[in-house]
Design a protein around this motif. Structure first.
Motif, mmCIF file in Angstrom:
data_model
loop_
_atom_site.group_PDB
_atom_site.id
_atom_site.type_symbol
_atom_site.label_atom_id
_atom_site.label_comp_id
_atom_site.label_asym_id
_atom_site.label_seq_id
_atom_site.Cartn_x
_atom_site.Cartn_y
_atom_site.Cartn_z
ATOM 1 N N ASP A 54 6.698 -24.045 -10.897
ATOM 2 C CA ASP A 54 6.898 -23.247 -9.689
ATOM 3 C C ASP A 54 7.858 -23.949 -8.730
ATOM 4 N N SER A 55 7.734 -25.259 -8.627
ATOM 5 C CA SER A 55 8.654 -26.011 -7.767
ATOM 6 C C SER A 55 10.083 -25.925 -8.296
ATOM 7 N N VAL A 56 10.227 -25.957 -9.631
ATOM 8 C CA VAL A 56 11.556 -25.823 -10.235
ATOM 9 C C VAL A 56 12.159 -24.467 -9.888
ATOM 10 N N VAL A 57 11.355 -23.416 -9.995
ATOM 11 C CA VAL A 57 11.843 -22.068 -9.700
ATOM 12 C C VAL A 57 12.187 -21.921 -8.222
ATOM 13 N N GLU A 58 11.401 -22.537 -7.343
ATOM 14 C CA GLU A 58 11.700 -22.473 -5.911
ATOM 15 C C GLU A 58 13.064 -23.105 -5.616
ATOM 16 N N VAL A 59 13.333 -24.246 -6.239
ATOM 17 C CA VAL A 59 14.629 -24.899 -6.052
ATOM 18 C C VAL A 59 15.742 -24.037 -6.643
ATOM 19 N N ALA A 60 15.490 -23.472 -7.822
ATOM 20 C CA ALA A 60 16.482 -22.599 -8.457
ATOM 21 C C ALA A 60 16.761 -21.380 -7.584
ATOM 22 N N SER A 61 15.728 -20.833 -6.960
ATOM 23 C CA SER A 61 15.902 -19.666 -6.094
ATOM 24 C C SER A 61 16.827 -19.986 -4.925
ATOM 25 N N ALA A 62 16.603 -21.141 -4.306
ATOM 26 C CA ALA A 62 17.467 -21.555 -3.201
ATOM 27 C C ALA A 62 18.900 -21.729 -3.685
ATOM 28 N N THR A 63 19.055 -22.248 -4.910
ATOM 29 C CA THR A 63 20.388 -22.430 -5.477
ATOM 30 C C THR A 63 21.059 -21.086 -5.733
ATOM 31 N N PHE A 64 20.296 -20.134 -6.265
ATOM 32 C CA PHE A 64 20.837 -18.800 -6.515
ATOM 33 C C PHE A 64 21.323 -18.146 -5.226
ATOM 34 N N VAL A 65 20.514 -18.269 -4.157
ATOM 35 C CA VAL A 65 20.884 -17.653 -2.890
ATOM 36 C C VAL A 65 22.082 -18.372 -2.267
ATOM 37 N N ALA A 66 22.130 -19.696 -2.417
ATOM 38 C CA ALA A 66 23.290 -20.446 -1.925
ATOM 39 C C ALA A 66 24.553 -19.989 -2.644
ATOM 40 N N TRP A 67 24.447 -19.746 -3.955
ATOM 41 C CA TRP A 67 25.579 -19.217 -4.736
ATOM 42 C C TRP A 67 25.991 -17.853 -4.214
ATOM 43 N N GLN A 68 25.016 -17.014 -3.887
ATOM 44 C CA GLN A 68 25.316 -15.685 -3.363
ATOM 45 C C GLN A 68 26.135 -15.779 -2.083
ATOM 46 N N PHE A 69 25.711 -16.653 -1.170
ATOM 47 C CA PHE A 69 26.368 -16.735 0.131
ATOM 48 C C PHE A 69 27.646 -17.573 0.107
ATOM 49 N N SER A 70 27.974 -18.122 -1.065
ATOM 50 C CA SER A 70 29.261 -18.817 -1.194
ATOM 51 C C SER A 70 30.392 -17.842 -1.458
ATOM 52 N N ALA A 71 30.066 -16.580 -1.754
ATOM 53 C CA ALA A 71 31.077 -15.557 -2.022
ATOM 54 C C ALA A 71 31.649 -15.027 -0.709
ATOM 55 N N PRO A 72 32.888 -14.547 -0.722
ATOM 56 C CA PRO A 72 33.474 -13.956 0.489
ATOM 57 C C PRO A 72 32.637 -12.808 1.040
ATOM 58 N N ASP A 73 32.074 -12.008 0.127
ATOM 59 C CA ASP A 73 31.175 -10.930 0.525
ATOM 60 C C ASP A 73 29.848 -11.107 -0.217
ATOM 61 N N PRO A 74 28.871 -11.774 0.396
ATOM 62 C CA PRO A 74 27.604 -12.064 -0.282
ATOM 63 C C PRO A 74 26.878 -10.827 -0.800
ATOM 64 N N ARG A 75 27.130 -9.669 -0.185
ATOM 65 C CA ARG A 75 26.439 -8.456 -0.612
ATOM 66 C C ARG A 75 26.784 -8.070 -2.043
ATOM 67 N N GLN A 76 27.974 -8.447 -2.501
ATOM 68 C CA GLN A 76 28.374 -8.120 -3.866
ATOM 69 C C GLN A 76 27.546 -8.881 -4.897
ATOM 70 N N ARG A 77 26.983 -9.996 -4.510
ATOM 71 C CA ARG A 77 26.180 -10.803 -5.432
ATOM 72 C C ARG A 77 24.679 -10.661 -5.194
ATOM 73 N N GLU A 78 24.313 -9.859 -4.216
ATOM 74 C CA GLU A 78 22.905 -9.782 -3.838
ATOM 75 C C GLU A 78 22.025 -9.275 -4.980
ATOM 76 N N ARG A 79 22.440 -8.201 -5.653
ATOM 77 C CA ARG A 79 21.602 -7.600 -6.687
ATOM 78 C C ARG A 79 21.356 -8.567 -7.843
ATOM 79 N N ILE A 80 22.435 -9.196 -8.337
ATOM 80 C CA ILE A 80 22.278 -10.117 -9.472
ATOM 81 C C ILE A 80 21.479 -11.343 -9.057
#
Length: 224
Positions: A54-80
């Motif tokens: 669960d701790s691994v997934v929590e860290v992965a989740s934060a990483t996924f969201v950080a990846w989303q907001f690294s895009a010029p338009d984060p909304r384009q990556r929100e669904r994936i």
């Protein structure tokens, strides 16, 4: 958005504080995951292994969201991003449930784990404290995202409590079945988190956003 009463310097200080809290939480989760997985494997503890995953997934989740907001338009990556997070939690629930069920059916009693008990007690002390600081800071800043992330830390506290009870009952009373039952509780929380992500509840996955300075989330339960 920050409240009008806050000065620019105070707003900047509060934002830095939130990023520090989130960074410390993620760093602690990394250490927590490593210790739980190693101790869980040594003791054949379904609950400890599940807690570590669960701790691994929590860290992965934060990483996924950080990846989303690294895009010029984060909304384009929100669904994936939300699908990735949901899939990770569902996979966690499946693995933990399978292992806990195997232990219950086979009667495979786990060993005692003093390291696991200490880890669970430590997490139970740390997570509510971090949640209190983040929630207080989030309210002052007017950040719904920070308040939602603080609620996630409270959920982590529940998992720590379930783990501690399971390990303690096994160690003190020899109730070996308490360990896999605690693992099933962890799996249940994982399913809940996965469903929230799948439905697009931004409150479930906010740590990565906070690291990028995002201060609002589209909450469906009034997390603001």
């Amino acid at each position: 958005m920050a409240t009008p009463l806050l000065t620019g310097a105070r707003t900047a200080a509060l934002r830095r504080r939130i990023r520090i809290i989130v960074s410390l939480t993620i760093a602690y989760n990394v250490v927590e995951a490593a210790v739980a997985l190693i101790a869980g494997a040594a003791a054949s503890s379904s609950a400890l292994v599940g807690f570590g995953l669960d701790s691994v997934v929590e860290v992965a989740s934060a990483t996924f969201v950080a990846w989303q907001f690294s895009a010029p338009d984060p909304r384009q990556r929100e669904r994936i991003t939300l699908r990735l997070i949901a899939g990770a939690f569902f996979a966690l629930a499946l693995v933990v449930t399978a292992d806990a069920s195997r232990a219950l059916i086979s009667g495979d009693a786990p060993g005692h784990s003093s390291v696991g008990i200490i880890l669970a007690a430590l997490s139970l002390a740390i997570m509510p404290t971090l949640a209190w600081f983040e929630r207080r800071t989030g309210h002052e800043l007017g950040s719904a995202t920070a308040v939602a992330d603080a609620r996630q830390l409270i959920i982590c506290s529940y998992l720590s409590a379930a783990l501690l009870v399971g390990l303690a009952l096994n160690a003190l009373l020899g109730w070996w079945w308490a360990d896999p039952l605690a693992a099933l509780v962890i799996a249940g929380f994982a399913v809940r988190e996965g469903l929230e992500a799948w439905r697009g509840d931004g409150c479930a996955t906010t740590s990565g956003a906070l690291l990028h300075g995002q201060e609002s989330c589209d909450c469906q339960d009034g997390c603001g």
